[in-house]
Design an enzyme around this catalytic site. Sequence first.
Site, PDB file in Angstrom:
ATOM      1  N   HIS A  16       0.928  -1.407  -0.096  1.00 15.91           N
ATOM      2  CA  HIS A  16       0.228  -0.137  -0.401  1.00 15.91           C
ATOM      3  C   HIS A  16       0.702   0.806  -0.626  1.00 15.91           C
ATOM      4  O   HIS A  16       1.786   1.451   0.703  1.00 15.91           O
ATOM      5  CB  HIS A  16      -0.934  -0.007   1.034  1.00 15.91           C
ATOM      6  CG  HIS A  16      -2.014   1.063   1.417  1.00 15.91           C
ATOM      7  ND1 HIS A  16      -1.353   2.607   1.668  1.00 15.91           N
ATOM      8  CD2 HIS A  16      -3.475   0.707   1.418  1.00 15.91           C
ATOM      9  CE1 HIS A  16      -2.750   3.005   1.845  1.00 15.91           C
ATOM     10  NE2 HIS A  16      -3.398   2.792   0.763  1.00 15.91           N
ATOM     11  N   ASP A  18       1.143   3.927   0.875  1.00 17.27           N
ATOM     12  CA  ASP A  18       1.127   4.774   2.770  1.00 17.27           C
ATOM     13  C   ASP A  18       2.329   3.240   3.335  1.00 17.27           C
ATOM     14  O   ASP A  18       3.023   3.859   4.280  1.00 17.27           O
ATOM     15  CB  ASP A  18       0.023   5.277   3.762  1.00 17.27           C
ATOM     16  CG  ASP A  18      -1.078   5.854   2.608  1.00 17.27           C
ATOM     17  OD1 ASP A  18      -0.067   7.241   2.391  1.00 17.27           O
ATOM     18  OD2 ASP A  18      -2.065   5.855   2.897  1.00 17.27           O
ATOM     19  N   LYS A  19       2.172   2.393   3.577  1.00 14.33           N
ATOM     20  CA  LYS A  19       3.151   1.908   3.606  1.00 14.33           C
ATOM     21  C   LYS A  19       4.112   1.541   3.564  1.00 14.33           C
ATOM     22  O   LYS A  19       5.408   1.166   3.737  1.00 14.33           O
ATOM     23  CB  LYS A  19       2.713   0.120   4.237  1.00 14.33           C
ATOM     24  CG  LYS A  19       0.887  -0.030   5.388  1.00 14.33           C
ATOM     25  CD  LYS A  19       1.994   0.237   6.331  1.00 14.33           C
ATOM     26  CE  LYS A  19       0.782   0.859   7.763  1.00 14.33           C
ATOM     27  NZ  LYS A  19       1.930   1.396   8.670  1.00 14.33           N
ATOM     28  N   GLU A  44       9.974  11.877   7.370  1.00  9.72           N
ATOM     29  CA  GLU A  44       8.497  11.806   6.194  1.00  9.72           C
ATOM     30  C   GLU A  44       9.192  10.931   4.640  1.00  9.72           C
ATOM     31  O   GLU A  44       9.994  11.825   4.845  1.00  9.72           O
ATOM     32  CB  GLU A  44       7.966  13.163   6.603  1.00  9.72           C
ATOM     33  CG  GLU A  44       8.252  13.757   7.462  1.00  9.72           C
ATOM     34  CD  GLU A  44       7.387  12.919   8.851  1.00  9.72           C
ATOM     35  OE1 GLU A  44       6.337  12.231   8.055  1.00  9.72           O
ATOM     36  OE2 GLU A  44       7.018  12.994   9.915  1.00  9.72           O
ATOM     37  N   GLU A  57      14.964  14.991   9.572  1.00 10.24           N
ATOM     38  CA  GLU A  57      15.594  15.579  10.492  1.00 10.24           C
ATOM     39  C   GLU A  57      16.607  14.585  11.075  1.00 10.24           C
ATOM     40  O   GLU A  57      16.061  13.986  11.319  1.00 10.24           O
ATOM     41  CB  GLU A  57      15.461  16.569  11.892  1.00 10.24           C
ATOM     42  CG  GLU A  57      14.264  17.736  11.086  1.00 10.24           C
ATOM     43  CD  GLU A  57      12.934  17.823  10.774  1.00 10.24           C
ATOM     44  OE1 GLU A  57      12.795  17.965   9.877  1.00 10.24           O
ATOM     45  OE2 GLU A  57      12.065  17.260  11.599  1.00 10.24           O
ATOM     46  N   LYS A 170      -5.763  -4.647   0.686  1.00  9.77           N
ATOM     47  CA  LYS A 170      -6.273  -4.006   2.141  1.00  9.77           C
ATOM     48  C   LYS A 170      -7.120  -5.247   2.262  1.00  9.77           C
ATOM     49  O   LYS A 170      -8.156  -5.874   1.065  1.00  9.77           O
ATOM     50  CB  LYS A 170      -7.589  -3.076   1.484  1.00  9.77           C
ATOM     51  CG  LYS A 170      -6.688  -1.586   1.575  1.00  9.77           C
ATOM     52  CD  LYS A 170      -7.800  -0.220   1.372  1.00  9.77           C
ATOM     53  CE  LYS A 170      -7.229   0.741   1.006  1.00  9.77           C
ATOM     54  NZ  LYS A 170      -7.855   1.969   1.573  1.00  9.77           N
ATOM     55  N   PHE A 234      -9.019  -4.657  -9.988  1.00 12.40           N
ATOM     56  CA  PHE A 234      -7.497  -3.806  -9.216  1.00 12.40           C
ATOM     57  C   PHE A 234      -6.181  -3.903  -9.822  1.00 12.40           C
ATOM     58  O   PHE A 234      -5.200  -3.898  -9.080  1.00 12.40           O
ATOM     59  CB  PHE A 234      -7.451  -4.515  -7.851  1.00 12.40           C
ATOM     60  CG  PHE A 234      -7.101  -3.114  -6.736  1.00 12.40           C
ATOM     61  CD1 PHE A 234      -5.716  -2.819  -7.058  1.00 12.40           C
ATOM     62  CD2 PHE A 234      -6.980  -3.444  -5.614  1.00 12.40           C
ATOM     63  CE1 PHE A 234      -5.917  -1.283  -6.656  1.00 12.40           C
ATOM     64  CE2 PHE A 234      -5.890  -2.910  -5.117  1.00 12.40           C
ATOM     65  CZ  PHE A 234      -5.229  -1.561  -5.259  1.00 12.40           C
ATOM     66  N   ASP A 242      -1.939   6.014  -6.440  1.00 11.83           N
ATOM     67  CA  ASP A 242      -2.479   6.727  -5.309  1.00 11.83           C
ATOM     68  C   ASP A 242      -1.030   7.335  -4.509  1.00 11.83           C
ATOM     69  O   ASP A 242       0.015   6.689  -4.625  1.00 11.83           O
ATOM     70  CB  ASP A 242      -3.105   5.646  -3.738  1.00 11.83           C
ATOM     71  CG  ASP A 242      -4.663   5.797  -4.258  1.00 11.83           C
ATOM     72  OD1 ASP A 242      -5.294   7.130  -5.091  1.00 11.83           O
ATOM     73  OD2 ASP A 242      -4.756   4.548  -4.257  1.00 11.83           O
ATOM     74  N   ALA A 243      -0.535   8.439  -4.567  1.00 14.31           N
ATOM     75  CA  ALA A 243       0.265   8.849  -3.265  1.00 14.31           C
ATOM     76  C   ALA A 243       0.434   8.779  -2.630  1.00 14.31           C
ATOM     77  O   ALA A 243      -0.993   8.405  -1.522  1.00 14.31           O
ATOM     78  CB  ALA A 243      -0.004  10.426  -4.125  1.00 14.31           C
ATOM     79  N   ARG A 248       0.197   7.475   7.361  1.00 15.09           N
ATOM     80  CA  ARG A 248      -1.167   8.153   7.569  1.00 15.09           C
ATOM     81  C   ARG A 248      -2.139   6.630   7.724  1.00 15.09           C
ATOM     82  O   ARG A 248      -3.334   6.726   7.072  1.00 15.09           O
ATOM     83  CB  ARG A 248      -0.948   8.619   5.540  1.00 15.09           C
ATOM     84  CG  ARG A 248      -2.267   9.578   5.430  1.00 15.09           C
ATOM     85  CD  ARG A 248      -2.488  10.292   3.516  1.00 15.09           C
ATOM     86  NE  ARG A 248      -2.121   9.408   2.860  1.00 15.09           N
ATOM     87  CZ  ARG A 248      -1.731  10.353   1.412  1.00 15.09           C
ATOM     88  NH1 ARG A 248      -1.971  11.303   1.585  1.00 15.09           N
ATOM     89  NH2 ARG A 248      -1.813   9.437   0.840  1.00 15.09           N
ATOM     90  N   LYS A 249      -1.631   5.848   8.546  1.00 13.39           N
ATOM     91  CA  LYS A 249      -2.228   5.029   8.567  1.00 13.39           C
ATOM     92  C   LYS A 249      -2.193   4.441  10.237  1.00 13.39           C
ATOM     93  O   LYS A 249      -2.260   3.529  10.622  1.00 13.39           O
ATOM     94  CB  LYS A 249      -2.188   3.533   8.173  1.00 13.39           C
ATOM     95  CG  LYS A 249      -2.169   3.791   6.225  1.00 13.39           C
ATOM     96  CD  LYS A 249      -4.046   3.364   6.171  1.00 13.39           C
ATOM     97  CE  LYS A 249      -4.457   3.343   4.938  1.00 13.39           C
ATOM     98  NZ  LYS A 249      -4.086   4.785   4.512  1.00 13.39           N
ATOM     99  N   LYS A 269      10.288   7.706  13.713  1.00 18.48           N
ATOM    100  CA  LYS A 269      10.593   8.710  14.969  1.00 18.48           C
ATOM    101  C   LYS A 269      11.484   7.700  16.154  1.00 18.48           C
ATOM    102  O   LYS A 269      10.936   6.811  15.932  1.00 18.48           O
ATOM    103  CB  LYS A 269       9.328   9.083  15.098  1.00 18.48           C
ATOM    104  CG  LYS A 269       8.398  10.197  14.600  1.00 18.48           C
ATOM    105  CD  LYS A 269       7.290  10.090  15.350  1.00 18.48           C
ATOM    106  CE  LYS A 269       6.678  11.986  14.213  1.00 18.48           C
ATOM    107  NZ  LYS A 269       4.521  11.442  14.830  1.00 18.48           N
ATOM    108  N   LYS A 273      10.871  10.735  20.638  1.00 19.30           N
ATOM    109  CA  LYS A 273       9.312  10.980  20.119  1.00 19.30           C
ATOM    110  C   LYS A 273       8.886  10.456  20.867  1.00 19.30           C
ATOM    111  O   LYS A 273       8.525   9.113  20.129  1.00 19.30           O
ATOM    112  CB  LYS A 273       9.497  10.668  19.228  1.00 19.30           C
ATOM    113  CG  LYS A 273      10.576  12.310  17.869  1.00 19.30           C
ATOM    114  CD  LYS A 273      11.842  11.628  17.620  1.00 19.30           C
ATOM    115  CE  LYS A 273      12.253  13.070  16.786  1.00 19.30           C
ATOM    116  NZ  LYS A 273      13.775  13.109  16.980  1.00 19.30           N
ATOM    117  N   ASP A 275       5.316  10.511  20.780  1.00 18.59           N
ATOM    118  CA  ASP A 275       4.773  10.301  19.694  1.00 18.59           C
ATOM    119  C   ASP A 275       4.748   8.417  19.500  1.00 18.59           C
ATOM    120  O   ASP A 275       3.832   7.599  19.584  1.00 18.59           O
ATOM    121  CB  ASP A 275       4.479  11.016  18.615  1.00 18.59           C
ATOM    122  CG  ASP A 275       3.916  11.727  18.326  1.00 18.59           C
ATOM    123  OD1 ASP A 275       3.144  12.291  19.142  1.00 18.59           O
ATOM    124  OD2 ASP A 275       4.088  12.603  17.211  1.00 18.59           O
TER     125      ASP A 275
END
Length: 388
Positions: A16, A18-19, A44, A57, A170, A234, A242-243, A248-249, A269, A273, A275
């Site tokens: 995918h 994003d992955k 990123e 960074e 998916k 598909f 798709d970009a 984003r997941k 990260k 961090k 997060d």
Amino acid sequence: MVRSFLFTSESVTEGHPDKVCDQISDAILDEYIRQDPESRVAVETLVTSGFVAVAGEVTSKAKFDERAQEELVRKTIREIGYDKPELEFDASSCEIILKLHAQSPDISQGITANDDKEQGAGDQGLMFGFATNETEEFMPMPIIIAHKLTKKLSEVRKSGELSWLRPDGKSQVSIEYEDGKPKKIETIVISTQHAPEISNHEITNAVIDKVIKPVCGNLWSDDIKIHVNPTGKFEIGGPHADAGLTGRKIIVDTYGGQGRHGGGAFSGKDPSKVDRSACYMCRYIAKNIVASGIAEKCEVQVAYAIGVAEPVSLMVNTFSTSKIPEEDIENLVRKHFDMRPAAIISHLDLKKPIYKKTAVYGHFGRNEPEFRWERTDKADLLRHAAGM
């Protein structure tokens, strides 16, 4: 009154878009940490048709120049399965732009430990961890099954058992709950990229036989509603369709929509961090509380101020399933779990190159030796401390 409802979670394959980005970002993070465990990394990635951009960074002593970074990006893409020109996103030919620079000194001074000050949190924010006893993984059933389906899709593709499968895909799983407990699988949706020569009828039969039924096991029923590639085709997938972007997941990465989310993504990260590291710690705490038998379900929230070591808040919610008051559980957590960033990093052994593995099929509910936040080694201590 007994209430029945459906709850749905989704997962996505490693192909995918994003992955793809999460894996690239975490692969870069791992290499920096492998060479220099004190590396500060926030990376990123963006992908689209024939193109990859990596920005962020980095402050590190690692010998990891731009050429080596590009080679690692291509290696990661190739391992995922984007290694053919006809996919319009090919490890060998895609354009790669790298823009990495040093971490802001304003941030660094807040989180660098010295003789006068311990390590502070890498950012402000709120983090959650969650656990439930409805599965052996102490995870919600919909997300666990969804992850197993996408992982199985990848396995049968890479082994050649279903050679017409392509990397993007998916899954979506709807579970019927009765009185808060999972009762049965209601619906399964699988969307999988495929080669053009295969019919949708063949895809459906093969995916049911080779993916869905083996994953469902004794939960399989002929009454389960199955949708495979519901649009009918598909063929065009991955970054060409798709970009993709890192982070984003976040619901796929965590609990599939059960339990709350503070909003911070994980991939790319380093563990300074919070997060990332504090979410891992909150999962560790919640899982040990449920494993101890103190509660059937548990959510832990913590929050930080940037540059400050001690959390500004801690909350435990057991959804009315606990055997002792939640205030008492919070006191147990404060006594037996050190939530300062340096203590979290040390206890969970987070300064190691373990992160690329987390980037697909969920950060939680997996029995991986490196994922120390999945251990239940404090369950007995909590049980005894609670007087149970």
